[in-house]
Design a protein around this motif. Sequence first.
Motif, mmCIF file in Angstrom:
data_model
loop_
_atom_site.group_PDB
_atom_site.id
_atom_site.type_symbol
_atom_site.label_atom_id
_atom_site.label_comp_id
_atom_site.label_asym_id
_atom_site.label_seq_id
_atom_site.Cartn_x
_atom_site.Cartn_y
_atom_site.Cartn_z
ATOM 1 N N PRO A 187 0.831 -1.206 0.000
ATOM 2 C CA PRO A 187 0.000 0.000 0.000
ATOM 3 C C PRO A 187 0.863 1.253 0.000
ATOM 4 O O PRO A 187 2.022 1.229 0.432
ATOM 5 C CB PRO A 187 -0.803 -0.119 1.291
ATOM 6 C CG PRO A 187 0.024 -0.992 2.177
ATOM 7 C CD PRO A 187 0.760 -1.935 1.255
ATOM 8 N N LEU A 188 0.276 2.347 -0.487
ATOM 9 C CA LEU A 188 0.987 3.620 -0.440
ATOM 10 C C LEU A 188 1.142 4.042 1.015
ATOM 11 O O LEU A 188 0.228 3.904 1.815
ATOM 12 C CB LEU A 188 0.216 4.692 -1.224
ATOM 13 C CG LEU A 188 0.109 4.449 -2.721
ATOM 14 C CD1 LEU A 188 -0.744 5.539 -3.366
ATOM 15 C CD2 LEU A 188 1.474 4.399 -3.366
ATOM 16 N N GLU A 192 5.320 7.522 4.722
ATOM 17 C CA GLU A 192 6.340 7.370 5.757
ATOM 18 C C GLU A 192 7.252 6.163 5.523
ATOM 19 O O GLU A 192 8.251 6.010 6.217
ATOM 20 C CB GLU A 192 5.665 7.244 7.135
ATOM 21 C CG GLU A 192 4.742 8.399 7.493
ATOM 22 C CD GLU A 192 5.483 9.733 7.536
ATOM 23 O OE1 GLU A 192 6.616 9.774 8.056
ATOM 24 O OE2 GLU A 192 4.918 10.719 7.036
ATOM 25 N N ALA A 193 6.932 5.313 4.576
ATOM 26 C CA ALA A 193 7.727 4.103 4.324
ATOM 27 C C ALA A 193 9.080 4.468 3.723
ATOM 28 O O ALA A 193 9.206 5.453 2.985
ATOM 29 C CB ALA A 193 6.976 3.167 3.380
ATOM 30 N N GLU A 194 10.082 3.655 4.032
ATOM 31 C CA GLU A 194 11.427 3.881 3.479
ATOM 32 C C GLU A 194 11.421 3.814 1.956
ATOM 33 O O GLU A 194 12.184 4.512 1.306
ATOM 34 C CB GLU A 194 12.406 2.837 4.027
ATOM 35 C CG GLU A 194 12.773 3.030 5.470
ATOM 36 C CD GLU A 194 13.778 1.993 5.936
ATOM 37 O OE1 GLU A 194 14.553 1.468 5.092
ATOM 38 O OE2 GLU A 194 13.800 1.710 7.140
ATOM 39 N N ARG A 220 7.048 2.318 -3.985
ATOM 40 C CA ARG A 220 5.649 1.913 -3.898
ATOM 41 C C ARG A 220 4.799 2.680 -4.917
ATOM 42 O O ARG A 220 3.911 2.100 -5.544
ATOM 43 C CB ARG A 220 5.117 2.119 -2.489
ATOM 44 C CG ARG A 220 5.717 1.168 -1.472
ATOM 45 C CD ARG A 220 5.194 1.451 -0.084
ATOM 46 N NE ARG A 220 5.826 0.587 0.892
ATOM 47 C CZ ARG A 220 5.252 0.201 2.028
ATOM 48 N NH1 ARG A 220 4.032 0.605 2.316
ATOM 49 N NH2 ARG A 220 5.886 -0.574 2.856
ATOM 50 N N ILE A 221 5.070 3.953 -5.056
ATOM 51 C CA ILE A 221 4.342 4.766 -6.035
ATOM 52 C C ILE A 221 4.584 4.235 -7.435
ATOM 53 O O ILE A 221 3.650 4.089 -8.235
ATOM 54 C CB ILE A 221 4.745 6.259 -5.913
ATOM 55 C CG1 ILE A 221 4.216 6.832 -4.602
ATOM 56 C CG2 ILE A 221 4.246 7.057 -7.111
ATOM 57 C CD1 ILE A 221 4.784 8.203 -4.252
ATOM 58 N N ARG A 222 5.850 3.929 -7.749
ATOM 59 C CA ARG A 222 6.167 3.371 -9.073
ATOM 60 C C ARG A 222 5.451 2.051 -9.314
ATOM 61 O O ARG A 222 4.967 1.782 -10.413
ATOM 62 C CB ARG A 222 7.678 3.190 -9.246
ATOM 63 C CG ARG A 222 8.430 4.491 -9.449
ATOM 64 C CD ARG A 222 9.875 4.256 -9.929
ATOM 65 N NE ARG A 222 10.623 3.352 -9.084
ATOM 66 C CZ ARG A 222 11.309 3.723 -7.998
ATOM 67 N NH1 ARG A 222 11.332 4.983 -7.622
ATOM 68 N NH2 ARG A 222 11.994 2.842 -7.299
ATOM 69 N N ARG A 223 5.369 1.214 -8.292
ATOM 70 C CA ARG A 223 4.695 -0.075 -8.429
ATOM 71 C C ARG A 223 3.206 0.105 -8.700
ATOM 72 O O ARG A 223 2.635 -0.594 -9.533
ATOM 73 C CB ARG A 223 4.904 -0.929 -7.187
ATOM 74 C CG ARG A 223 6.305 -1.458 -7.062
ATOM 75 C CD ARG A 223 6.501 -2.229 -5.784
ATOM 76 N NE ARG A 223 7.852 -2.745 -5.712
ATOM 77 C CZ ARG A 223 8.447 -3.092 -4.581
ATOM 78 N NH1 ARG A 223 7.791 -2.986 -3.430
ATOM 79 N NH2 ARG A 223 9.675 -3.546 -4.584
ATOM 80 N N ILE A 224 2.572 1.033 -8.005
ATOM 81 C CA ILE A 224 1.142 1.301 -8.212
ATOM 82 C C ILE A 224 0.931 1.825 -9.637
ATOM 83 O O ILE A 224 0.025 1.399 -10.333
ATOM 84 C CB ILE A 224 0.600 2.315 -7.179
ATOM 85 C CG1 ILE A 224 0.640 1.732 -5.767
ATOM 86 C CG2 ILE A 224 -0.798 2.788 -7.560
ATOM 87 C CD1 ILE A 224 -0.366 0.645 -5.479
ATOM 88 N N ARG A 225 1.774 2.731 -10.082
ATOM 89 C CA ARG A 225 1.654 3.272 -11.440
ATOM 90 C C ARG A 225 1.817 2.168 -12.472
ATOM 91 O O ARG A 225 1.155 2.147 -13.498
ATOM 92 C CB ARG A 225 2.685 4.363 -11.680
ATOM 93 C CG ARG A 225 2.347 5.654 -10.987
ATOM 94 C CD ARG A 225 3.361 6.716 -11.316
ATOM 95 N NE ARG A 225 3.051 7.926 -10.558
ATOM 96 C CZ ARG A 225 3.958 8.763 -10.122
ATOM 97 N NH1 ARG A 225 5.240 8.557 -10.374
ATOM 98 N NH2 ARG A 225 3.594 9.836 -9.443
ATOM 99 N N PHE A 226 2.740 1.246 -12.204
ATOM 100 C CA PHE A 226 2.977 0.129 -13.122
ATOM 101 C C PHE A 226 1.728 -0.701 -13.267
ATOM 102 O O PHE A 226 1.279 -1.050 -14.309
ATOM 103 C CB PHE A 226 4.142 -0.726 -12.639
ATOM 104 C CG PHE A 226 4.301 -2.020 -13.371
ATOM 105 C CD1 PHE A 226 4.799 -2.014 -14.668
ATOM 106 C CD2 PHE A 226 3.932 -3.217 -12.804
ATOM 107 C CE1 PHE A 226 4.950 -3.196 -15.355
ATOM 108 C CE2 PHE A 226 4.075 -4.403 -13.484
ATOM 109 C CZ PHE A 226 4.595 -4.393 -14.761
#
Length: 104
Positions: free
Chosen positions: A87-88, A91-93, A98-104
């Motif tokens: 999930p987005l 605060e995650a390292e 994560r953003i790139r994965r969601i966009r993918f």
Amino acid sequence: RSAFPKEERVPFGLLRLLALRKGIDLVCYREGETFCGFTYTVTAGNVVFVLFFAVKADLRGRGYGSAILTYLKEKNPNRSVILNVEPLDDEAENAEERIRRIRF
């Protein structure tokens, strides 16, 4: 190994052993002799759940991931292909990843 945090990794030998079961597939993708990535999926009814999906780090951003996903969809035309992603979390390292994965 670089695609998954240590706590999310499953020993490869165990993945190979479990892939002998019906509905579980461990598939490695190559271009010629070059290893590009792999998927580990579980198929149940009309759903293909992608548990692990990785493209070799130095090949990311070159279309291999999209090609692999296209292959999975074409191989399973009457099934939903579900890809699990983190999930987005600002605060995650690895928030940007994560953003790139969601966009993918």
